[in-house]
Every structure is written in structure tokens, then in C-alpha cells.
Design a protein around this motif. Structure first.
Motif, mmCIF file in Angstrom:
data_model
loop_
_atom_site.group_PDB
_atom_site.id
_atom_site.type_symbol
_atom_site.label_atom_id
_atom_site.label_comp_id
_atom_site.label_asym_id
_atom_site.label_seq_id
_atom_site.Cartn_x
_atom_site.Cartn_y
_atom_site.Cartn_z
ATOM 1 N N ASN A 9 1.177 -1.128 -0.154
ATOM 2 C CA ASN A 9 0.023 0.007 -0.051
ATOM 3 C C ASN A 9 1.069 1.131 -0.392
ATOM 4 O O ASN A 9 1.958 1.019 0.740
ATOM 5 C CB ASN A 9 -1.095 -0.111 1.130
ATOM 6 C CG ASN A 9 -2.109 -1.063 0.839
ATOM 7 O OD1 ASN A 9 -2.493 -0.930 0.140
ATOM 8 N ND2 ASN A 9 -1.769 -1.997 2.188
ATOM 9 N N TYR A 10 0.613 2.130 -0.887
ATOM 10 C CA TYR A 10 1.476 3.106 -1.006
ATOM 11 C C TYR A 10 0.731 4.121 -0.028
ATOM 12 O O TYR A 10 -0.068 5.062 -0.481
ATOM 13 C CB TYR A 10 1.691 3.874 -2.576
ATOM 14 C CG TYR A 10 2.470 4.652 -2.461
ATOM 15 C CD1 TYR A 10 4.249 5.169 -1.849
ATOM 16 C CD2 TYR A 10 1.634 6.695 -2.090
ATOM 17 C CE1 TYR A 10 4.864 6.162 -2.139
ATOM 18 C CE2 TYR A 10 3.002 7.793 -1.891
ATOM 19 C CZ TYR A 10 3.936 7.682 -1.835
ATOM 20 O OH TYR A 10 4.830 7.367 -2.135
ATOM 21 N N GLU A 11 1.176 4.877 1.138
ATOM 22 C CA GLU A 11 1.236 5.578 2.313
ATOM 23 C C GLU A 11 1.991 6.675 2.195
ATOM 24 O O GLU A 11 1.743 7.387 3.501
ATOM 25 C CB GLU A 11 0.262 5.387 3.018
ATOM 26 C CG GLU A 11 -0.808 4.141 3.096
ATOM 27 C CD GLU A 11 -1.155 3.012 4.917
ATOM 28 O OE1 GLU A 11 -0.908 3.739 5.997
ATOM 29 O OE2 GLU A 11 -1.399 1.566 4.275
ATOM 30 N N GLY A 15 8.910 7.225 7.006
ATOM 31 C CA GLY A 15 10.076 7.320 6.375
ATOM 32 C C GLY A 15 9.926 8.257 5.689
ATOM 33 O O GLY A 15 10.641 8.655 4.885
ATOM 34 N N CYS A 16 8.835 8.511 5.323
ATOM 35 C CA CYS A 16 8.407 9.261 3.706
ATOM 36 C C CYS A 16 7.094 9.773 3.396
ATOM 37 O O CYS A 16 6.039 9.404 3.167
ATOM 38 C CB CYS A 16 9.351 8.662 2.244
ATOM 39 S SG CYS A 16 8.536 9.472 1.150
ATOM 40 N N THR A 17 6.818 10.960 3.873
ATOM 41 C CA THR A 17 5.647 11.751 3.341
ATOM 42 C C THR A 17 5.469 12.374 1.921
ATOM 43 O O THR A 17 3.821 13.053 2.119
ATOM 44 C CB THR A 17 4.750 12.531 4.469
ATOM 45 O OG1 THR A 17 6.489 13.707 4.762
ATOM 46 C CG2 THR A 17 5.687 11.696 6.166
ATOM 47 N N ILE A 117 11.639 3.557 3.673
ATOM 48 C CA ILE A 117 10.265 5.098 3.952
ATOM 49 C C ILE A 117 9.226 3.139 4.944
ATOM 50 O O ILE A 117 8.115 4.634 5.114
ATOM 51 C CB ILE A 117 9.703 4.797 2.428
ATOM 52 C CG1 ILE A 117 9.429 3.167 1.879
ATOM 53 C CG2 ILE A 117 10.317 5.651 1.287
ATOM 54 C CD1 ILE A 117 8.478 3.529 -0.040
ATOM 55 N N GLN A 118 9.704 3.185 5.511
ATOM 56 C CA GLN A 118 9.022 2.259 6.536
ATOM 57 C C GLN A 118 7.237 2.052 5.452
ATOM 58 O O GLN A 118 6.743 2.093 6.082
ATOM 59 C CB GLN A 118 9.111 2.854 7.587
ATOM 60 C CG GLN A 118 10.108 3.004 7.802
ATOM 61 C CD GLN A 118 10.304 4.067 9.073
ATOM 62 O OE1 GLN A 118 10.220 3.542 9.991
ATOM 63 N NE2 GLN A 118 11.079 4.862 9.439
ATOM 64 N N GLN A 119 7.628 1.057 3.984
ATOM 65 C CA GLN A 119 5.519 1.190 3.115
ATOM 66 C C GLN A 119 5.243 0.108 3.855
ATOM 67 O O GLN A 119 5.732 -0.423 4.018
ATOM 68 C CB GLN A 119 6.547 1.119 2.203
ATOM 69 C CG GLN A 119 5.206 0.927 1.403
ATOM 70 C CD GLN A 119 5.241 0.596 -0.241
ATOM 71 O OE1 GLN A 119 6.082 0.050 -0.403
ATOM 72 N NE2 GLN A 119 4.595 1.311 -1.246
ATOM 73 N N PRO A 120 4.050 0.492 4.330
ATOM 74 C CA PRO A 120 3.146 -0.877 5.285
ATOM 75 C C PRO A 120 3.448 -1.579 3.955
ATOM 76 O O PRO A 120 2.504 -1.793 3.259
ATOM 77 C CB PRO A 120 1.848 -0.104 5.480
ATOM 78 C CG PRO A 120 1.640 1.462 5.636
ATOM 79 C CD PRO A 120 3.604 2.231 4.874
ATOM 80 N N ILE A 121 3.629 -2.709 4.205
ATOM 81 C CA ILE A 121 2.871 -4.205 3.537
ATOM 82 C C ILE A 121 2.234 -5.388 4.525
ATOM 83 O O ILE A 121 2.440 -5.651 5.701
ATOM 84 C CB ILE A 121 4.541 -5.222 3.362
ATOM 85 C CG1 ILE A 121 5.562 -3.555 2.842
ATOM 86 C CG2 ILE A 121 3.938 -6.001 2.098
ATOM 87 C CD1 ILE A 121 5.033 -3.321 1.521
ATOM 88 N N GLU A 122 1.104 -5.373 3.901
ATOM 89 C CA GLU A 122 0.522 -6.233 3.883
ATOM 90 C C GLU A 122 0.759 -7.572 4.077
ATOM 91 O O GLU A 122 0.657 -8.593 2.581
ATOM 92 C CB GLU A 122 -1.901 -5.803 4.252
ATOM 93 C CG GLU A 122 -2.508 -6.691 4.687
ATOM 94 C CD GLU A 122 -3.618 -6.410 3.283
ATOM 95 O OE1 GLU A 122 -4.923 -6.901 4.075
ATOM 96 O OE2 GLU A 122 -3.909 -5.285 3.062
ATOM 97 N N VAL A 123 0.741 -8.320 5.072
ATOM 98 C CA VAL A 123 0.745 -9.777 4.437
ATOM 99 C C VAL A 123 -0.487 -11.259 4.336
ATOM 100 O O VAL A 123 -1.201 -10.889 5.837
ATOM 101 C CB VAL A 123 2.336 -10.401 5.678
ATOM 102 C CG1 VAL A 123 2.429 -12.177 4.822
ATOM 103 C CG2 VAL A 123 3.386 -9.617 5.647
ATOM 104 N N ARG A 124 -0.601 -11.654 3.534
ATOM 105 C CA ARG A 124 -1.765 -12.651 3.836
ATOM 106 C C ARG A 124 -1.508 -14.095 3.007
ATOM 107 O O ARG A 124 -1.495 -13.885 2.275
ATOM 108 C CB ARG A 124 -3.055 -11.817 3.286
ATOM 109 C CG ARG A 124 -3.799 -10.453 3.910
ATOM 110 C CD ARG A 124 -4.900 -9.534 2.978
ATOM 111 N NE ARG A 124 -5.918 -10.368 3.257
ATOM 112 C CZ ARG A 124 -7.411 -10.175 3.319
ATOM 113 N NH1 ARG A 124 -7.357 -8.928 1.893
ATOM 114 N NH2 ARG A 124 -7.749 -11.344 3.122
#
Length: 134
Positions: A9-11, A15-17, A117-124
Motif C-alpha cells: 500500500n502506498y501511504e 519514513g516518507c511523507t 520509507i517504512q512502507q506498510p506491507i500487508e501479509v496475507r
């Protein structure tokens, strides 16, 4: 071996706004190279099934169908926040622990000035179809 979908998800991330469209071209190149290198590493390990970036929400369509009339196709979804599904990796690994390790590495992809960037990664985990014999 279990398969897992890693949804990027690109939020921005803590680490990066700054939106990627505002990054320096060299930072964009480094970020994309990181993604390619990670995919190559996973492929060499026999863990990568597929990885793709996705078009933005402005190019998305939603389809609903009642099974009888004409399907309804609408534009969207249009997220009300900055969150959007940017891409995915489908991996085939030994354990959830390994999937989480890969997600952590992907989360630390470089952004402006090489800062993760500490981009959220959803693991499913990918589940098989349920048995229809009840």
C-alpha cells in the motif's frame, strides 16, 4: 509450502511523507532498482511466484453483476485517504516467518535521499478453495 500475498500500500510510510511524483529522479531510480533486486533475489531462491505494480485508482473499474442483466461497470474505487494499493508480490515460502522477513525487507525500500520509507506491507496467506463436500 504456503503462499503469501504481500500487498504494498502506498501511504508513504513513517519514513516518507513525500509522494513519489515529487521525488528526485535518482531516488525514484534507486527505489525501482531496489524492487527489481528484491524480486531477483526471491526468484533465485525459488520463492517468487509473481510481482507486479498496479495502475492507480484513477484507472480502476468496479464491476457488479446480478447474473441476469447487463453488468454494471463504474469508475473507482476512489480512496478518501492517501492509501492506495500500489502493487503486490506473490511468494511461495517455507513459513509465515519467512514471509514476514521478506515483507520487512520490502518495507525498508529506499525513498528520498536513500532513507527507508517504512512502507506498510500487508501479509496475507493464500488459502485454497474450501471443500464443497459437506
Amino acid at each position: 509450502m504456503p503462499k503469501f500475498m504481500l500487498l504494498q500500500n502506498y501511504e508513504g510510510g513513517p519514513g516518507c511523507t513525500v509522494p513519489m511524483s515529487d521525488w528526485d529522479p535518482a531516488d525514484i531510480k534507486a527505489h525501482i532498482q531496489f524492487q527489481h533486486d528484491l524480486n531477483a533475489e526471491l526468484a533465485a531462491n525459488g520463492e517468487l511466484v509473481d510481482a507486479q505494480g498496479l495502475a492507480g485508482p484513477d484507472a480502476a473499474k468496479r464491476v457488479t453483476f446480478d447474473g441476469r442483466s447487463v453488468p454494471v461497470v463504474t469508475d473507482g474505487p476512489f480512496p478518501e485517504t492517501k492509501e492506495l494499493l500500489a502493487g503486490y508480490r506473490l511468494i511461495d515460502v517455507e513459513s509465515e516467518t519467512r514471509a514476514l522477513e521478506i515483507a520487512a525487507k520490502a518495507s525498508a525500500s529506499p525513498g528520498p535521499n536513500g532513507v527507508p520509507i517504512q512502507q506498510p506491507i500487508e501479509v496475507r496467506q493464500v488459502m485454497g478453495a474450501p471443500d464443497t463436500d459437506f
